[in-house]
Each structure stands twice: as structure tokens, then as C-alpha cells.
Design an enzyme around this catalytic site. Sequence first.
Site, mmCIF file in Angstrom:
data_model
loop_
_atom_site.group_PDB
_atom_site.id
_atom_site.type_symbol
_atom_site.label_atom_id
_atom_site.label_comp_id
_atom_site.label_asym_id
_atom_site.label_seq_id
_atom_site.Cartn_x
_atom_site.Cartn_y
_atom_site.Cartn_z
ATOM 1 N N SER A 163 -1.395 -6.499 -5.925
ATOM 2 C CA SER A 163 -0.932 -6.106 -4.524
ATOM 3 C C SER A 163 -1.947 -6.175 -3.563
ATOM 4 C CB SER A 163 -0.529 -4.658 -4.874
ATOM 5 O OG SER A 163 -0.354 -4.150 -3.548
ATOM 6 N N TYR B 181 1.419 -9.104 2.168
ATOM 7 C CA TYR B 181 2.494 -8.389 3.170
ATOM 8 C C TYR B 181 2.538 -9.487 4.526
ATOM 9 C CZ TYR B 181 2.499 -4.238 0.327
ATOM 10 O OH TYR B 181 2.715 -3.177 -0.437
ATOM 11 N N THR C 124 6.051 -10.165 0.262
ATOM 12 C CA THR C 124 6.739 -9.195 0.183
ATOM 13 C C THR C 124 7.557 -9.039 1.672
ATOM 14 O OG1 THR C 124 5.775 -7.902 -1.490
ATOM 15 C CG2 THR C 124 7.173 -6.583 0.137
ATOM 16 N N LYS D 142 9.769 -12.199 -2.319
ATOM 17 C CA LYS D 142 10.127 -10.647 -3.065
ATOM 18 C C LYS D 142 10.642 -9.840 -1.961
ATOM 19 C CE LYS D 142 8.317 -6.777 -5.872
ATOM 20 N NZ LYS D 142 8.481 -5.713 -4.735
ATOM 21 N N HIS E 54 12.606 -2.891 -3.342
ATOM 22 C CA HIS E 54 11.278 -2.316 -3.108
ATOM 23 C C HIS E 54 11.473 -0.741 -4.376
ATOM 24 C CE1 HIS E 54 7.540 -2.787 -1.118
ATOM 25 N NE2 HIS E 54 7.225 -1.742 -1.358
#
Length: 387
Positions: free
Chosen positions: A107, A130, A156, A252, A276
Site C-alpha cells: 500500500s 492512490y 485504487t 482496483k 474497499h
Amino acid sequence: MPTITNIDDLKQIHRRRVPKMFYDYCESGSWTEQTFRENTSDFQQIYLKQRVAIDMANRSTATQLIGQDVAMPVALAPVGLTGMQNADGEIKAARAAERFGVPYCLSTMSICSIEDVASHTSKPFWMQVYTLKDDDFMRNLFDRARDAKCAAAVITVDLQLLGQRHKDLKNGLSAPPKFTVKSVANLATKVPWGLEMLQTKRRFFGNIVGHAKGVEDPSSLATWTAQSFDQSLDWDRIREFRKMWDGPLIIKGIIDPRDALEACNVGADAIVVSNHGGRQLDGALSSIRALEPILDAVGDKIEVHIDSGIRSGQDVLKAVAMGAKGAWIGRAYVYGLGAMGEAGVTKALEVIHKELDMSMALCGHTDVNTVDRDILMVPKGFSGEWG
């Protein structure tokens, strides 16, 4: 090591060992947590068909995800703050995944940095990013992932706004954490966890502090985080990110067939059907219910994976039988990490693999690549027929 027979055994140890604010971060959803609960409970509505008098020898769960050989159709999903579940948690999870033969996705909001994980592993991992406003930071993040030889980037797309998670607010869980009297008191009771954390230098967001403009220490992180997420995100912006990354790309956070088709158009190699983990829009469909309409929409245009609600090897089997190429686990491996560190992640993978392997055999298959919907009994209207 205590006797571990299922993922829930690891969850119970995790709950006892890790401070409440970090356990709740893992084990919570937004608002009423309806979607969080149904991500798992909806799997229980799908039944398996047992077959008998079929040769079950010489089984294989090996397959491929985005062209990469994997020991089973499972990937470790990106989870923020993993290094607070267990000291150097991202490194431990990545090493366990590497040894087992499944992908690990780091992440952006990890405690250990891209460089930390790369220096402690020997095989490429995946990097999650992100959709942030800061182009310099984004280009630098992709460049760092490229330098670390990351095998794929995972964008994401479902976090333009942060879903309200009541437990996190009450615990003061933010970036960085805002400790309350109750949370400090609880921290004091987690002595083994605390001693391990004291022995590592990695306690802050390693991919951000010292890399994002104006973020030189944890105190400046909160302002940057609040200002960085792009609420004006659109598919043209995602095309810009695609130009920043020339390797395999996974998108995602897809839960609607229309968005799945848009993802096909921006040059992604795979999508992940995900809400999520129920931490964004509460009241949304579970991922397993959303899967089939998305598969129908995209056909063979793109590889489709699923995330959210996977807690067992049977869940993986059901998802694959429904048509997913792979299943991502987040909470399932974090329970193991929080419970027993690297060994706990390995145990979580072993549990899921054994459940997948045995259930596949009892359904009459010896190769996971031959599993199809014929092994399932799915309720009428499970994936649609809404008024």
C-alpha cells in the site's frame, strides 16, 4: 505455535495481541457496516456440489495472475498501516507471500517503504497507488516502484472521499494517529506488541514522509493527506497515470459494470471487483454479488479479480468458480500478521490453500484452472433482478 485450523483462530489471537485502534482499523467498515458484513455472509449463500468416485490424486492449485505464475489464485491485497499490526509488518507479509508463491501488493499508506520491502525480498511485488492530485509525487512514486522492479502497479479508484468509519473516529485513528486516553491505556496493556515496535525504526508512513512535498515529519502528514486525494478524479486522469506507468496495470475498486468497461478502455491489464472491504460506500453490493454482472459486461477483454470478504479457501473456490481469475485477501492475512508476524501470514496462506485444495477435490476437480460454475448452487437472483 497454537493449533490453528481456520482464519478465525488467527483473528482471535490478533484481537488479543494488537492495540484496539489497529485491530478495529482492520475489523471495521463504514457507517452501519452492512456491506462489511455482507461481503462475507453472501459467500455463505452459495453452495458447493460434492462429487464422488472421481480420481482426486495429483491435484494442482497453480495458475497465473496477469501472466505471473502463482501457487494458487490468491494475492495479498494492499492494506494501509500494516506495519502497526506487527513491527515491520509489510516486510514480513511480503516475505511470507514470496516464499509461498503468491503476489504481495504494498500500500502507498504503508509503514515500511517501497525500498524497505524491496531490500528484504528477492522477487518483484506489486505496488498500490492512490489517485492523488500531486503529479510530482505520483511520478516519483511510479519511478520508485519501477526502480524497485515492482511487477505491477495497482491503482485504487474508490477513495476520492474517505468513507466514515465510526470505530476509527472514536479510536483517533488517522494519519498520523491521534491518541486518546482510552487508546493510550489500551496500548499499555499490549506489552509484547510494544516491545517489538520499540525495536524498529519504521513507525511512520515510509512512502510519504520525506517524499511528498512539505511532509518532512509525521506532524505535517495530516494536512498533506487531507489535501491530496483528488475528488475531481475522472477516467482521463486515470489515463494520465497510465502514461506514468508502462508496466502491467491493475485497477482496483470496481463494483459497477459501466466502470469495468471504462477500465478496459484505459489500458488496464486487470480489474479488481472490490468495495474497499466495506469501508467506503455502506449499503453497496457485496463484491461476490457484483462479480457476475461485471464478468458479463467485460467478457474476455480484461482479467477480473475479486477482493473483499475472502476469509477461506472455499471463498476462493467459489469466486473462481463464478469466473474470477483470482481472489485477493486483506483481513485474512492481517489477522495472521497481527497474531504471529511472518509465521502468522504463512499460516493464513497455508489454511486457505488447504481449504481450497481439499474443497476443489471434493467437488470433483484436480486442477483449479478447470473449476467452473458447474460446482456451484447459486440462489436465483443472487447477482441481479433488482426492482
